[in-house]
Design a protein around this motif. Structure first.
Motif, PDB file in Angstrom:
ATOM      1  N   GLU A  38       0.831  -1.208   0.000  1.00 48.83           N
ATOM      2  CA  GLU A  38       0.000   0.000   0.000  1.00 48.83           C
ATOM      3  C   GLU A  38       0.867   1.260   0.000  1.00 48.83           C
ATOM      4  N   SER A  39       1.970   1.236   0.736  1.00 51.71           N
ATOM      5  CA  SER A  39       2.861   2.398   0.737  1.00 51.71           C
ATOM      6  C   SER A  39       3.474   2.608  -0.643  1.00 51.71           C
ATOM      7  N   LEU A  46      -0.160   4.798  -8.041  1.00 43.85           N
ATOM      8  CA  LEU A  46      -0.671   3.834  -9.004  1.00 43.85           C
ATOM      9  C   LEU A  46      -2.177   3.982  -9.173  1.00 43.85           C
ATOM     10  N   PRO A  47      -2.688   3.744 -10.370  1.00 41.68           N
ATOM     11  CA  PRO A  47      -4.146   3.750 -10.581  1.00 41.68           C
ATOM     12  C   PRO A  47      -4.810   2.636  -9.759  1.00 41.68           C
ATOM     13  N   GLY A  51      -3.012  -0.940  -8.505  1.00 42.54           N
ATOM     14  CA  GLY A  51      -2.798  -0.900  -7.061  1.00 42.54           C
ATOM     15  C   GLY A  51      -3.528  -2.032  -6.363  1.00 42.54           C
ATOM     16  N   ALA A  52      -4.768  -2.282  -6.773  1.00 43.89           N
ATOM     17  CA  ALA A  52      -5.532  -3.384  -6.182  1.00 43.89           C
ATOM     18  C   ALA A  52      -4.885  -4.719  -6.508  1.00 43.89           C
ATOM     19  N   GLY A  53      -4.398  -4.863  -7.734  1.00 43.02           N
ATOM     20  CA  GLY A  53      -3.717  -6.111  -8.103  1.00 43.02           C
ATOM     21  C   GLY A  53      -2.486  -6.360  -7.259  1.00 43.02           C
ATOM     22  N   LEU A  54      -1.733  -5.297  -6.981  1.00 42.87           N
ATOM     23  CA  LEU A  54      -0.548  -5.445  -6.149  1.00 42.87           C
ATOM     24  C   LEU A  54      -0.921  -5.880  -4.737  1.00 42.87           C
TER      25      LEU A  54
END
Length: 223
Positions: A38-39, A46-47, A51-54
């Motif tokens: 998240e950081s 990130l879009p 970001g959700a995929g990460l």
């Protein structure tokens, strides 16, 4: 259902206290992985979808660490437990939980105009899936060794409800816009610690009762 044991468990070894300590530590350390992700999402701006995929991928890491701690403690009383399978199931289930949690973020354009009853209904379904996901994943292995292992699904759902409640009671009220990233992470770590201890306490209470279904009364855990 497999009931064979590689070795006789030690009935004199305490069960609840080590479970509480190690599982809380496992969840706390595991949760640092999504926190780190998240950081990175914030720092790299990130879009939503990447970001959700990460975070979903990071959820695999969180689940693997938590699954390792739980599998180790369970195997002290259920030596026939397949630790590797338990860990893999927990990791995949944790990734699913993160995917469900991220779904409202990446689909906001779809549901933003839904009616309130429909939004609430879908939210309740997603919430139930999120709370039950890890328990269902672990049940896939526990059912091979423990009678009525489905109870574990209910217990872990309750544990995550309590744990997430503890997190949201601590972290969000302390977060404010414009705070330094390090402060955001410290607050998140405090919330994560509370979540980990609460979740470990509830699952530990349930795990004590679960392993009693496997062991003879004379070998029941002493607490």
């Amino acid at each position: 259902m497999s009931i064979q044991r590689a070795a006789a468990p030690d009935r004199t070894e305490p069960f609840f206290a080590p479970w509480l300590g190690w599982v809380a530590l496992g969840e706390f350390v595991g949760f640092l992985i999504p926190m780190g992700a998240e950081s990175l999402v914030i720092a790299a701006d990130l879009p939503d979808l990447p970001g959700a995929g990460l975070l979903v991928v990071a959820g695999l890491g969180e689940g693997a660490v938590l699954g390792t701690a739980m599998a180790w403690r369970f195997s002290r009383r259920i030596p026939s437990l397949n630790r590797r399978r338990f860990i893999v199931f927990t990791a995949v289930a944790a990734a699913i939980a993160w995917a469900v949690g991220m779904l409202p973020v990446v689909t906001a354009a779809v549901w933003i105009d839904w009616s309130m009853p429909l939004t609430v209904a879908v939210g309740l379904v997603l919430g139930l899936v999120l709370l039950a996901s890890i328990g269902v994943g672990q049940w896939l292995e526990l059912r091979r060794h423990v009678p009525h292992a489905w109870i574990w699904v209910l217990a872990t759902a309750a544990a995550w409800c309590v744990g997430l409640g503890a997190f949201f009671m601590i972290a969000p009220p302390l977060w404010n816009e414009g705070q330094p990233l390090i402060l955001v992470l410290v607050i998140g770590a405090l919330g994560a610690a509370a979540m980990a201890v609460a979740m470990a306490a509830v699952t530990g209470w349930a795990a004590v009762r679960l392993v009693r279904r496997v062991l003879p009364a004379s070998m029941a855990p002493l607490g």
